[in-house]
Write a protein that holds these residues in place. Structure first.
Motif, PDB file in Angstrom:
ATOM      1  N   ASP A 137       0.820  -1.211   0.000  1.00 64.46           N
ATOM      2  CA  ASP A 137       0.000   0.000   0.000  1.00 64.46           C
ATOM      3  C   ASP A 137       0.856   1.265   0.000  1.00 64.46           C
ATOM      4  O   ASP A 137       0.368   2.345   0.346  1.00 64.46           O
ATOM      5  N   LYS A 138       2.129   1.131  -0.375  1.00 66.70           N
ATOM      6  CA  LYS A 138       3.041   2.278  -0.393  1.00 66.70           C
ATOM      7  C   LYS A 138       3.646   2.431  -1.780  1.00 66.70           C
ATOM      8  O   LYS A 138       3.741   1.472  -2.531  1.00 66.70           O
ATOM      9  N   GLU A 139       4.043   3.639  -2.081  1.00 69.99           N
ATOM     10  CA  GLU A 139       4.633   3.942  -3.385  1.00 69.99           C
ATOM     11  C   GLU A 139       5.844   4.846  -3.190  1.00 69.99           C
ATOM     12  O   GLU A 139       5.770   5.848  -2.478  1.00 69.99           O
ATOM     13  N   THR A 140       6.954   4.473  -3.812  1.00 65.45           N
ATOM     14  CA  THR A 140       8.191   5.240  -3.701  1.00 65.45           C
ATOM     15  C   THR A 140       8.742   5.488  -5.093  1.00 65.45           C
ATOM     16  O   THR A 140       8.928   4.547  -5.867  1.00 65.45           O
ATOM     17  N   LYS A 141       8.980   6.746  -5.414  1.00 61.16           N
ATOM     18  CA  LYS A 141       9.507   7.140  -6.716  1.00 61.16           C
ATOM     19  C   LYS A 141      10.850   7.850  -6.530  1.00 61.16           C
ATOM     20  O   LYS A 141      11.192   8.296  -5.431  1.00 61.16           O
ATOM     21  N   TYR A 142      11.579   7.953  -7.651  1.00 61.99           N
ATOM     22  CA  TYR A 142      12.884   8.604  -7.653  1.00 61.99           C
ATOM     23  C   TYR A 142      12.839   9.904  -8.452  1.00 61.99           C
ATOM     24  O   TYR A 142      12.211   9.981  -9.497  1.00 61.99           O
ATOM     25  N   VAL A 143      13.562  10.894  -7.937  1.00 63.81           N
ATOM     26  CA  VAL A 143      13.953  12.082  -8.697  1.00 63.81           C
ATOM     27  C   VAL A 143      15.468  12.143  -8.620  1.00 63.81           C
ATOM     28  O   VAL A 143      16.034  12.246  -7.523  1.00 63.81           O
ATOM     29  N   VAL A 144      16.123  12.045  -9.761  1.00 61.84           N
ATOM     30  CA  VAL A 144      17.577  11.893  -9.798  1.00 61.84           C
ATOM     31  C   VAL A 144      18.207  13.174 -10.336  1.00 61.84           C
ATOM     32  O   VAL A 144      17.834  13.655 -11.413  1.00 61.84           O
ATOM     33  N   LEU A 145      19.155  13.695  -9.598  1.00 64.41           N
ATOM     34  CA  LEU A 145      19.933  14.855 -10.021  1.00 64.41           C
ATOM     35  C   LEU A 145      21.387  14.421 -10.150  1.00 64.41           C
ATOM     36  O   LEU A 145      22.025  14.072  -9.159  1.00 64.41           O
ATOM     37  N   GLY A 146      21.895  14.416 -11.376  1.00 65.02           N
ATOM     38  CA  GLY A 146      23.283  14.023 -11.596  1.00 65.02           C
ATOM     39  C   GLY A 146      23.388  12.782 -12.468  1.00 65.02           C
ATOM     40  O   GLY A 146      22.577  11.855 -12.364  1.00 65.02           O
ATOM     41  N   GLU A 147      24.394  12.756 -13.305  1.00 65.34           N
ATOM     42  CA  GLU A 147      24.576  11.664 -14.263  1.00 65.34           C
ATOM     43  C   GLU A 147      24.995  10.371 -13.584  1.00 65.34           C
ATOM     44  O   GLU A 147      24.575   9.281 -13.997  1.00 65.34           O
ATOM     45  N   LYS A 148      25.800  10.445 -12.543  1.00 68.91           N
ATOM     46  CA  LYS A 148      26.318   9.233 -11.907  1.00 68.91           C
ATOM     47  C   LYS A 148      25.234   8.452 -11.188  1.00 68.91           C
ATOM     48  O   LYS A 148      25.186   7.219 -11.267  1.00 68.91           O
ATOM     49  N   ALA A 149      24.350   9.130 -10.468  1.00 68.32           N
ATOM     50  CA  ALA A 149      23.249   8.429  -9.814  1.00 68.32           C
ATOM     51  C   ALA A 149      22.269   7.871 -10.835  1.00 68.32           C
ATOM     52  O   ALA A 149      21.724   6.769 -10.667  1.00 68.32           O
ATOM     53  N   LYS A 150      22.047   8.605 -11.909  1.00 68.69           N
ATOM     54  CA  LYS A 150      21.157   8.117 -12.970  1.00 68.69           C
ATOM     55  C   LYS A 150      21.690   6.830 -13.586  1.00 68.69           C
ATOM     56  O   LYS A 150      20.931   5.872 -13.817  1.00 68.69           O
ATOM     57  N   ALA A 151      22.998   6.779 -13.858  1.00 64.10           N
ATOM     58  CA  ALA A 151      23.588   5.597 -14.483  1.00 64.10           C
ATOM     59  C   ALA A 151      23.460   4.370 -13.591  1.00 64.10           C
ATOM     60  O   ALA A 151      23.337   3.242 -14.094  1.00 64.10           O
ATOM     61  N   GLN A 152      23.460   4.547 -12.273  1.00 63.56           N
ATOM     62  CA  GLN A 152      23.371   3.406 -11.373  1.00 63.56           C
ATOM     63  C   GLN A 152      21.921   3.018 -11.081  1.00 63.56           C
ATOM     64  O   GLN A 152      21.599   1.827 -11.019  1.00 63.56           O
ATOM     65  N   LEU A 153      21.045   3.988 -10.921  1.00 61.71           N
ATOM     66  CA  LEU A 153      19.659   3.676 -10.569  1.00 61.71           C
ATOM     67  C   LEU A 153      18.852   3.176 -11.765  1.00 61.71           C
ATOM     68  O   LEU A 153      17.871   2.452 -11.587  1.00 61.71           O
ATOM     69  N   VAL A 154      19.242   3.572 -12.979  1.00 60.65           N
ATOM     70  CA  VAL A 154      18.472   3.174 -14.152  1.00 60.65           C
ATOM     71  C   VAL A 154      18.598   1.670 -14.406  1.00 60.65           C
ATOM     72  O   VAL A 154      17.763   1.082 -15.104  1.00 60.65           O
ATOM     73  N   ARG A 155      19.616   1.023 -13.859  1.00 55.59           N
ATOM     74  CA  ARG A 155      19.782  -0.410 -14.073  1.00 55.59           C
ATOM     75  C   ARG A 155      18.685  -1.222 -13.382  1.00 55.59           C
ATOM     76  O   ARG A 155      18.160  -2.181 -13.953  1.00 55.59           O
ATOM     77  N   ASP A 156      18.363  -0.845 -12.137  1.00 52.48           N
ATOM     78  CA  ASP A 156      17.415  -1.635 -11.347  1.00 52.48           C
ATOM     79  C   ASP A 156      16.050  -0.982 -11.190  1.00 52.48           C
ATOM     80  O   ASP A 156      15.062  -1.681 -10.970  1.00 52.48           O
ATOM     81  N   SER A 157      15.985   0.346 -11.264  1.00 55.82           N
ATOM     82  CA  SER A 157      14.744   1.050 -10.922  1.00 55.82           C
ATOM     83  C   SER A 157      14.357   2.058 -11.996  1.00 55.82           C
ATOM     84  O   SER A 157      13.952   3.187 -11.687  1.00 55.82           O
ATOM     85  N   LYS A 158      14.489   1.688 -13.242  1.00 58.66           N
ATOM     86  CA  LYS A 158      14.190   2.619 -14.326  1.00 58.66           C
ATOM     87  C   LYS A 158      12.728   3.032 -14.316  1.00 58.66           C
ATOM     88  O   LYS A 158      12.389   4.190 -14.568  1.00 58.66           O
TER      89      LYS A 158
END
Length: 320
Positions: A136-157
């Motif tokens: 019953d919970k929802e968690t989303k990402y807002v990514v600032l920066g290329e390095k965090a984007k490159a790592q988070l897009v693998r598992d949580s795109k």
């Protein structure tokens, strides 16, 4: 008699000529083979030394650039710390009621060579995402920066709502950050905004930090259920604005102030970590250069010693 003498001299001269030719051929083969190999090995070491010297110059220059950038942004980061602290005392950041919609704002850098600050922020974001997720919970990402984007897009795109890069290309001021904060608030639905960044402590130290901004609805529900997040209830509202409007304005202003401080703190941590990384790289290059110099001197000395031994052996063979 003369023929016999010539035969005796011929029997004596032929073995001498054959021995001289054998020594000469062995010397020529030694000169073309092993000496060629030794000269190639010393040339390889010399080229390697040249490459290490070039790398050391680059790392020292990058350290100086990072130091100048750190001095420029450190004062701004220290001055921005007093903006968001009164809001935490006023509105609080730890509600007693359940928060169903979380938005994790991960702040990272666009460039590498700055140690583990980006991986630390990403690990903290993933840990909070896993902890706050549920049926019953929802968690989303807002990514600032290329390095965090490159790592988070693998598992949580699928969970990334907004991704912004090249944020540190030009120095930011509060007006630009407030525009960025308004854009984020218009595109996400949230009960709590969780900002994850690296707080600057010193050149060699930074602390992963999580700041929370609650939505006006959560603050009102907390007040209705008898909870008290901060000292807002002790103030009286004057004018025509309602409590909901005041809360909305305060939350938006709080979010922009926290974002401004978080971006500056993370920029300080990035430059400090880059200074430390480049300093370590320069010292490692110096140690490698010392080892290569020792190897080069030993190889060159061995080559000279071998050449002297060959010359002495050839001279002894000719005289013997």
């Amino acid at each position: 008699m003369a023929m016999a003498t010539l035969r005796r001299e011929g029997r004596c001269l032929i073995p001498l000529y054959s021995s001289i030719n054998a020594v000469r051929s062995s010397l020529l083969s030694e000169e073309l083979g092993p000496q060629g190999a030794r000269s190639i090995s010393t040339q390889v070491v010399r080229n390697r030394m040249k490459s290490v010297k070039s790398i050391q110059k680059i790392t020292k220059a990058m350290k100086m650039v990072a130091a100048s950038k750190l001095r420029a942004v450190q004062v701004r980061a220290e001055n921005s710390r007093g903006l968001w602290q009164p809001f935490t005392a006023l509105l609080g950041d730890n509600p007693s009621i359940g928060v169903k919609k979380n938005v994790v704002i991960t702040i990272s850098s666009d460039k590498g060579l700055c140690g583990g600050i980006n991986s630390t922020a990403v690990k903290m974001s993933k840990a909070f995402h896993k902890m706050s997720s549920g049926p019953d919970k929802e968690t989303k990402y807002v990514v600032l920066g290329e390095k965090a984007k490159a790592q988070l897009v693998r598992d949580s795109k699928k969970d990334i709502v907004i991704s912004i890069t090249e944020l540190q290309k030009n120095p930011l001021n509060y007006t630009q950050v407030s525009v960025l904060a308004d854009d984020i608030l218009k595109n996400v639905e949230y009960d709590a905004l969780r900002i994850i960044f690296n707080k600057f402590r010193s050149v060699v130290s930074f602390m992963p930090t999580l700041s929370t901004i609650l939505s006006p609805d959560v603050v009102e529900r907390e007040s209705e259920t008898g909870g008290k997040l901060g000292d807002l209830d002790s103030y009286e509202i004057e004018g025509d604005e309602t409590k909901a409007e005041v809360l909305q304005n305060l939350v938006e202003f709080q979010f922009s102030c926290v974002m401004y401080n978080a971006i500056l703190e993370n920029a300080c941590s990035e430059q400090g970590a880059r200074m430390s990384a480049m300093d370590s790289s320069s010292r490692n290059a110096g140690e490698m250069l010392d080892r290569l110099t020792l190897t080069y001197n030993r190889t060159r000395q061995a080559s000279i010693t071998t050449e002297l031994s060959e010359i002495i052996s050839g001279a002894s063979a000719l005289t013997g």
